[in-house]
Design an enzyme around this catalytic site. Structure first.
Site, PDB file in Angstrom:
ATOM      1  N   ASP A  49       0.826  -1.329  -0.020  1.00  0.00           N
ATOM      2  CA  ASP A  49       0.019  -0.042  -0.085  1.00  0.00           C
ATOM      3  C   ASP A  49       0.832   1.189   0.238  1.00  0.00           C
ATOM      4  OD1 ASP A  49       0.907  -0.182   2.808  1.00  0.00           O
ATOM      5  OD2 ASP A  49      -1.258   0.051   3.429  1.00  0.00           O
ATOM      6  N   SER A  50       2.006   1.113  -0.057  1.00  0.00           N
ATOM      7  CA  SER A  50       3.210   2.170  -0.168  1.00  0.00           C
ATOM      8  C   SER A  50       3.127   2.709  -1.557  1.00  0.00           C
ATOM      9  CB  SER A  50       4.551   1.931   0.041  1.00  0.00           C
ATOM     10  OG  SER A  50       4.646   0.578  -0.756  1.00  0.00           O
ATOM     11  N   LYS A 118      -1.459  -9.460   2.968  1.00  0.00           N
ATOM     12  CA  LYS A 118      -0.671  -8.899   4.062  1.00  0.00           C
ATOM     13  C   LYS A 118      -1.461  -7.953   4.558  1.00  0.00           C
ATOM     14  CE  LYS A 118       2.959  -6.081   3.895  1.00  0.00           C
ATOM     15  NZ  LYS A 118       2.502  -5.041   5.046  1.00  0.00           N
ATOM     16  N   GLU A 120      -2.050  -5.684   8.783  1.00  0.00           N
ATOM     17  CA  GLU A 120      -1.094  -5.112   9.834  1.00  0.00           C
ATOM     18  C   GLU A 120      -1.709  -5.460  11.181  1.00  0.00           C
ATOM     19  OE1 GLU A 120       0.693  -1.207   7.235  1.00  0.00           O
ATOM     20  OE2 GLU A 120      -0.303  -0.891   9.169  1.00  0.00           O
ATOM     21  N   GLU A 186       8.900  -4.364  10.877  1.00  0.00           N
ATOM     22  CA  GLU A 186       9.121  -2.943  10.473  1.00  0.00           C
ATOM     23  C   GLU A 186       9.541  -2.102  11.621  1.00  0.00           C
ATOM     24  OE1 GLU A 186       7.856   0.652   7.714  1.00  0.00           O
ATOM     25  OE2 GLU A 186       6.730  -1.134   7.707  1.00  0.00           O
TER      26      GLU A 186
END
Length: 279
Positions: A49-50, A118, A120, A186
């Site tokens: 999503d970056s 993925k 979070e 991260e």
């Protein structure tokens, strides 16, 4: 597992089996040409999503939509033959509960051909991860600095220091116990990332964590020097393509203004006159 030895893309169980056997190589990709470039070298490719910040100029990942992730996921899928495709679930697409998460994860996988998604979150996402895995959706977890939670984390800070250490360890064990096949760490202190790598049965994928993680991932535009708005400490720039590109654009603009481009070799001549038929 070398790129030359692979004939088909690995599946989540293959990535899990690489723990302790071979370092896992990964990069993000958002376009078909970039995916093709990394296909021979990566074990899995993440459509992160970056993309919102890197390609769309958004201030954070929070404005990224399902439609954006699916569009870029489809583009990347067209460029991959050997690497596994993983796609980020965007903010707001899974936090409401397991049912919402499954509906959106199933849509992502069906419309892109991704092998996994993925998401979070740690302890609070364990129930959702277990729900997805039980219904055939492989999940890569993501803990530590979770950019979708940037407003509650108070910035892009290292996570897991001091009093946060054991809480982050609980997150790591929770996602592993819930059935995630791997976990991205991260901006986690190296010693804590090493401890997680030693204690977890699933691979750890570091981004600003430790060289001792089972694998590494970077945003490709960061490591190629294409995205230059800022540079996180954990990024190593392997090239400066942004500067090269800007210089090329400047040269092109100068030649257009000087009318030296296009040259004779870049334009098409009139068709040669046809000879009159002989009588």
């Amino acid at each position: 597992m070398s790129a030359t030895a692979r004939k088909t893309a690995p599946m989540p169980d293959d990535i899990r089996a690489m723990k302790g056997a071979s370092p896992i190589v990964s990069l993000t990709a958002y376009t078909t040409p970039m995916a093709r470039m990394m296909d021979d070298y990566c074990d899995f490719v993440l459509v992160g999503d970056s993309v919102g910040m890197v390609l769309h100029g958004l201030p954070s990942t929070l404005g990224v939509t399902m439609e954006m992730m699916i569009l870029h996921g489809q583009a990347v899928a067209r460029g991959l033959q050997k690497a596994m495709l993983v796609i980020d679930m965007p903010f707001g697409s899974y936090e409401q509960g397991p049912a919402q998460a499954f509906s959106n994860a199933a849509r992502i996988m069906a419309e892109t051909g991704a092998a996994a998604v993925k998401l979070e979150g740690g302890v609070h996402m364990a129930e959702t991860i277990a729900f997805l895995v039980a219904r055939g959706v492989p999940v890569m977890a993501h803990i530590g600095l979770t950019p979708q939670s940037i407003n509650t984390l108070g910035g892009y800070k290292v996570q897991g220091r001091g009093d946060q250490t054991e809480a982050l360890m609980r997150d790591a064990h929770a996602v592993a116990d819930a059935g995630a096949f791997s976990v991205v760490l991260e901006k986690v202190p190296a010693s804590l990332a090493d401890r997680m790598t030693a204690e977890l049965a699933i691979p750890t994928i570091g981004i600003g964590a430790s060289a001792g993680c089972d694998g590494q991932i970077l945003v490709v535009d960061d490591m190629l020097g294409l995205f230059t708005a800022f540079k996180p400490k954990f990024v190593k720039r392997y090239a400066a393509l942004g500067a090269v590109g800007e210089a090329a654009i400047a040269e092109y603009a100068a030649e257009v203004r000087a009318r030296s481009f296009p040259g004779p070799e870049h334009i098409f001549a009139d068709a040669a006159p046809q000879k009159a038929p002989q009588k």
